[in-house]
Design a protein around this motif. Structure first.
Motif, short mmCIF file in Angstrom:
data_model
loop_
_atom_site.label_atom_id
_atom_site.label_comp_id
_atom_site.label_asym_id
_atom_site.label_seq_id
_atom_site.Cartn_x
_atom_site.Cartn_y
_atom_site.Cartn_z
N PRO A 96 -27.86 -14.62 3.01
CA PRO A 96 -28.36 -15.06 1.70
C PRO A 96 -27.23 -15.76 0.94
N MET A 97 -27.61 -16.52 -0.05
CA MET A 97 -26.59 -17.09 -0.93
C MET A 97 -25.94 -15.98 -1.74
N GLN A 98 -24.67 -16.22 -2.12
CA GLN A 98 -23.90 -15.18 -2.79
C GLN A 98 -23.26 -15.72 -4.06
N LYS A 123 -19.75 -7.45 -7.50
CA LYS A 123 -19.65 -6.43 -8.54
C LYS A 123 -18.78 -6.90 -9.69
N GLU A 124 -17.90 -7.87 -9.43
CA GLU A 124 -17.02 -8.39 -10.48
C GLU A 124 -17.69 -9.49 -11.29
N SER A 125 -18.85 -9.91 -10.89
CA SER A 125 -19.56 -10.99 -11.59
C SER A 125 -20.33 -10.43 -12.78
N ASN A 126 -20.41 -11.24 -13.82
CA ASN A 126 -21.27 -10.90 -14.96
C ASN A 126 -22.25 -12.04 -15.23
N ILE A 127 -22.79 -12.60 -14.13
CA ILE A 127 -23.67 -13.76 -14.20
C ILE A 127 -24.92 -13.44 -15.00
#
Length: 820
Positions: free
Chosen positions: A563-565, A789-793
C-alpha cells in the motif's frame, strides 16, 4: 471578453474564436539570426521545418519523421537472467550500491543505447542586396498554421509565406512583392550528413539525397531524399550543378517533399526517391491558394475544436519575446491562453495518424547528435507529450503513440523472456524508432522496467475517453501482456509481506540511505504502476467478457502489492522504507504518478494520501527543469490549488536562464529543460486543461483549480472520460455561470461544480449519491495507506463543491446554469 447575453448565444463559439484570433500569433520585429530557438516551427507530423525569417539568407531547417540513425536492431542483454537472483538478494540485504554495480555489468545493454533522430538539412534562400530593409515583421499564426515574414526595401513590401501542408505532404513557400519584377534569389540545399548528394535535376528542381549515421555499432541504413521544385510568375530561372537562381520574377512558389525508405521498425525496403517524387508531383500543379485553403481547413478542423478565452490586455500588443520577458511582472492572462493553444498547435504539427510519435523534440531537430538522442524517454517525457491528446480534443493524434506502444508490445516480448524469464512484454526507460526495449545508459537510470507498464495505460486512457470497444478489443493483448510480465516478475519481499518489483527504482532519484543508489525493491511508483496495469487488464477482461480466470489471478496479486505509505515528515513515501528527505528537491517526483496522471490518490477517496501528496510537493519545491514544471502544473491542478498551478505556469513562462535550477522558455515559446525539450510545452497545456476540467476522480469536475489571475473566462471543446464534451463553459469570480455538455455515448453524467447549478431543458438534475453507475468513471479501490506513528497528517480543507447526477442520452446536449 465576450459574454453570453441570452440562452440563444450558447452556440457562438466560433464568433468568440474569431474575436480572439488576433492573439493566436507569435510575432517578432527581428529575424532569428543564427539562433535556432528563435526560429518558428511548422509541421504536418511527417515534415518539420524551422523558419528563421532572416532577410538576406532565409533558412528552412528540415526534418522528416523517419530520419533516424541506425537500422533495425535489438539491445537485450541475455546475461541479465542469470544475474537477476543475485541482484535481488543484494537489494534485499540492503547492499544497494553493490546491486547497482552488478546490474551495470550484467543487466544494462552491451549493445546500442538507442539511435538518434537526425536532421535532413537546410533549404537556403539567398537574397542579394536586401540588407538595408525596414519595418521588419514575422509571425507564426497558430490559428492557421502558417508563417509569414514581411519587410520593406526601397519602398517595396516583400512577403514570404510558408506552411507544411497537412493535406499534400509538402512544405510550401510563396515569395511575393507589391511591385512587379522584384523577386530575385538563389535556392540551394545544405546538409550536415556525411557525403550528401545535392544536385539539380532539371526543370527547376533541386535534390538532396543522404543516408543517416552509423551509431554505437548499428549501421545507418535510412536513406532519404528531399526534392525542391519551384515555379515563378514571370522572371528568369537558371541553375548550376547544385542551385537554382531566380531573377526579376513577380512571385515564386517553392515546394519541398521529403521521404525515406522506412516502412516500419523492421522494414527499410521503400524507394525514398520515388516516394518523394510522388508527393511532390501530386502537389505541384495545384494552385497556391487551393493548397493553402486545403491545409488551413484540415488544420482548423482539429485546432478549432477547443476555444479558450481568458480575456485580453495591452500586453498582446508587444512582440512575443518581449511579452515573454514581461510575463512574470505583468497581468497578461491571454498569454496563458496563447501558450495553451500553442501546445495544441505543436501536437497537431508533430503527431499525425500514420506517422511517428512526437519525440523529445517533437519533430524539430537541427543536430546530428541531439541531446538525449531526441528519442523517446518513457519514464515520463514521451508520455507527457500525449497528455493533451484526449483532454484537449485531439484524440486521433494519440494514434502514433498508441501504435508505438503496440509495436513495443511486440519487441518487448523477447526482452521479457530473454532478460527476465517472464511472459508478456516489457520495456525499460527509453526507446527509439527501432522500438528497442533493453535497458540503456546505466543501472542508475536504465534498470527501471516500467516503460511498458506506463505506456500501456495510454491505450486504456484512449478507451476511457472514446468508449471505442473495437479499439479495446484490438489492444487488449497489449494490456494483458503488460500484466503477464508483472505477474511473473513480482517477487516476495523477505522483510515485508508484499510482492514487489525488484530490481526497480523511483526514476532517476536516489536516497542517501540507499548509498546514493537508485536501485531498490518496491518503490512507490513501481507499486502504483503495477496496480494500474493489473486494474486495467482486469477491467478490460470484464468489459470484453474474456479471460475471467486470468483476471481473478491478477486480483489476487493486486491485493498483495504494497500500500502507499505516509512517512514521518507527513510526506507520501517514495520508497518502502521511510527515508525521504524534506531537503530533497529532485526534479523527478515520480511517486506522485498516483496523483497524476493516475487517479489512485484523491481528495474524496484517499484524503490522507492527498494531504501527504501536497506535503511532498511543498518539500520538493517549485524549482525544476521545464518538463518537471509542466508535471507540477498538473499536480497542483489536481490539488485544486489554482494559484500555485498558475505560479508554476509563470515559472514555465520565464525566459530561459533566469530560473534558478533550470527550466523556462525560449523566445519561440519552446520549452527549455534546458536545452529544448517539447514535453514541457505539452505538460503545461495539459495542466491548464486540468485547471478547467478534470474527469479522473469519479465525476466531471468543472473549474477545479481556477487561479485568481484567471477568475473569469470562457472555454469550449474540452473532453472528459465517457466521451463527454464540454461544448462551452463560462465562469465569473471562479463560479460557474453556464455550461453546455454533449453526451456522445449516453450514460450517467456525474458532475462536480463549485456552486449550485440548475438544468435547463430536458432531464432531471439530482444530487449525487452512492457510486457513479457510468463505467468510464469507475476507480479501483486502493489499499488503506500505512501512516507513520510520527506523522500527524490531516485531510485538507478544500471548501465545498456540489455533486449532481444527470441521466444522459447519446448525442444530446445538456445545459447547466448558475442557480441564483
Amino acid at each position: 471578453m465576450k459574454r453570453f447575453l441570452s440562452l440563444g448565444l450558447f452556440f457562438i463559439g466560433m464568433s468568440i474564436f474569431g474575436q480572439q484570433s488576433d492573439d493566436l500569433k507569435l510575432w517578432y520585429d527581428e529575424p532569428s539570426g543564427d539562433i535556432w530557438e528563435n526560429a518558428l516551427p511548422l509541421g504536418n507530423g511527417r515534415i518539420g521545418a524551422m523558419v528563421y525569417g532572416n532577410v538576406t539568407k532565409e533558412i528552412f531547417q528540415l526534418n522528416e519523421h523517419t530520419v533516424w540513425s541506425g537500422s533495425p536492431n535489438r539491445n537485450d542483454n541475455p546475461d541479465a537472467l542469470k544475474a537477476l537472483p543475485e541482484v535481488r538478494q543484494l537489494i534485499f540485504n540492503g547492499e544497494y550500491k553493490a546491486a547497482e554495480q552488478l546490474a551495470d555489468k550484467m543487466i544494462i545493454t552491451k549493445k546500442s543505447h538507442g539511435q538518434m533522430f537526425q536532421p535532413v538539412g537546410n533549404l537556403e534562400l539567398l537574397f542579394p542586396n536586401h540588407a538595408n530593409y525596414q519595418d521588419y515583421y514575422r509571425e507564426l499564426d497558430i490559428g492557421k498554421a502558417i508563417s509569414k515574414t514581411t519587410y520593406i526595401l526601397d519602398g517595396v513590401t516583400y512577403t514570404r509565406e510558408a506552411f507544411v501542408s497537412l493535406t499534400d505532404r509538402v512544405l510550401v513557400i510563396k515569395l511575393s512583392a507589391d511591385a512587379p519584377g522584384k523577386i530575385s534569389f538563389t535556392a540551394n540545399f545544405t546538409s550536415p550528413h556525411s557525403e550528401p548528394e545535392i544536385e539539380t535535376n532539371g526543370h527547376n528542381q533541386l535534390s538532396l539525397w543522404g543516408r543517416t549515421s552509423d551509431h554505437e555499432g548499428v549501421e545507418g541504413k535510412v536513406a532519404f531524399n528531399a526534392l525542391m521544385k519551384l515555379k515563378t510568375e514571370n522572371g528568369l530561372t537558371s541553375q548550376t550543378v547544385s542551385s537554382i537562381k531566380v531573377e526579376n520574377a513577380d512571385s515564386a512558389i517553392l515546394m519541398v517533399s521529403i521521404a525515406s525508405n522506412f516502412n516500419s521498425y523492421k522494414d527499410l525496403s521503400a524507394d525514398e526517391t520515388q516516394r518523394a517524387k510522388v508527393y511532390l508531383d501530386a502537389a505541384f500543379d495545384k494552385d497556391y491558394e487551393v493548397l493553402k485553403a486545403d491545409h488551413t481547413n484540415k488544420y482548423q478542423s482539429l485546432f478549432n475544436r477547443v476555444i479558450l478565452d481568458f480575456g485580453t490586455t495591452d500586453e498582446a500588443k508587444v512582440p512575443t519575446d518581449e511579452r515573454l520577458a514581461n510575463f512574470r511582472t505583468t497581468n497578461d492572462p491571454a498569454f496563458v491562453g496563447l501558450y495553451f493553444q500553442y501546445g495544441r498547435y505543436l501536437l497537431i504539427s508533430s503527431s499525425q495518424p500514420g506517422g511517428q510519435p512526437a519525440n523529445l523534440q517533437g519533430i524539430w531537430n537541427r543536430s546530428m547528435k541531439p541531446a538525449w538522442d531526441s528519442k523517446y524517454t518513457i519514464n515520463i517525457n514521451a508520455e507527457m507529450n500525449y497528455w493533451p491528446a484526449e483532454r484537449t480534443n485531439l484524440s486521433e493524434l494519440h494514434e502514433p503513440f498508441l501504435t508505438m506502444v503496440q509495436e513495443l508490445s511486440e519487441t518487448g516480448r523477447k526482452t521479457a523472456k530473454v532478460m527476465y524469464g517472464a511472459k508478456g512484454w516489457m520495456a525499460h526507460h527509453n526507446t527509439d524508432i527501432w522500438r528497442i526495449t533493453g535497458p540503456i545508459d546505466g543501472a542508475f537510470w536504465g534498470i527501471w522496467n516500467g516503460g511498458g507498464g506506463w505506456t500501456s495505460q495510454h491505450l486504456w486512457e484512449h478507451y476511457l475517453y472514446t468508449g471505442d470497444t473495437s479499439f479495446l478489443q484490438s489492444i487488449y493483448p497489449a494490456l494483458k501482456g503488460a500484466a503477464k510480465f508483472y505477474a511473473d516478475f513480482l517477487v516476495q519481499h523477505p522483510n515485508y509481506p508484499y510482492l514487489v518489483v525488484a530490481p526497480g527504482n523511483s526514476p532517476e532519484n536516489a536516497p542517501e540511505a540507499h548509498q546514493g543508489s537508485s536501485i531498490t525493491a518496491g518503490s512507490t511508483m513501481d507499486n502504483q504502476l503495477v496496480f494500474d496495469v493489473f486494474s486495467t487488464a482486469i477491467k478490460a477482461s470484464e468489459i470484453l467478457e474474456k479471460d475471467g480466470a486470468f483476471a481473478d489471478s491478477l486480483n489476487v496479486l493486486r491485493n498483495q502489492l504494497p500500500p502507499m505509505q505516509i512517512g514521518k515528515n507527513n510526506q507520501l513515501q517514495e520508497w518502502l522504507d521511510d527515508v525521504d528527505s524534506p531537503e530533497d528537491h529532485h526534479r523527478h517526483v515520480s511517486h506522485l504518478y498516483g496523483l497524476f496522471p493516475s487517479n489512485q490518490i484523491s481528495p474524496y477517496r484517499t484524503p490522507e494520501l492527498f494531504a501527504a501528496s501536497k506535503n511532498t510537493l511543498l518539500q520538493r519545491g517549485d524549482v525544476s527543469t521545464g518538463w518537471s514544471m509542466g508535471w507540477k502544473v498538473n499536480w497542483w491542478a489536481k490539488m485544486q490549488d489554482g494559484n500555485h498551478a498558475y505560479k508554476l505556469i509563470k515559472d514555465q513562462l520565464t525566459p530561459v536562464g533566469i530560473n534558478q535550477g533550470g527550466g523556462g522558455t525560449y523566445n519561440n515559446l519552446f520549452d527549455a529543460h534546458p536545452p529544448f525539450q517539447i514535453d514541457g510545452n505539452f505538460g503545461c497545456t495539459s495542466g491548464i486543461a486540468e485547471m478547467l476540467l478534470q474527469s479522473s476522480d469519479g465525476a466531471v469536475h468543472l473549474l477545479p483549480a481556477i487561479p485568481d489571475a484567471l477568475n473569469s473566462g470562457y472555454v469550449g471543446g474540452l473532453k472528459a472520460r465517457g466521451d463527454f464534451e464540454l461544448v462551452s463553459m463560462e465562469w465569473k469570480d471562479k463560479k460557474l455561470v453556464i455550461a453546455t455538455i454533449q453526451s456522445h455515448l449516453g450514460g450517467n453524467l456525474r458532475i462536480r461544480v463549485p456552486n449550485e447549478v440548475t438544468l435547463i431543458g430536458q432531464g432531471t438534475l439530482k444530487k449525487a449519491v452512492g457510486k457513479n453507475t457510468n463505467v468510464f468513471f469507475e476507480v479501483p479501490k486502493t489499499a488503506d495507506p500505512i501512516i507513520s506513528k510520527e506523522s500527524n497528517i490531516k485531510p485538507l480543507d478544500l471548501g465545498d463543491t456540489y455533486l449532481y447526477d444527470l441521466a444522459t442520452q447519446k448525442g444530446k446536449i445538456y445545459t447547466l446554469i448558475r442557480k441564483n
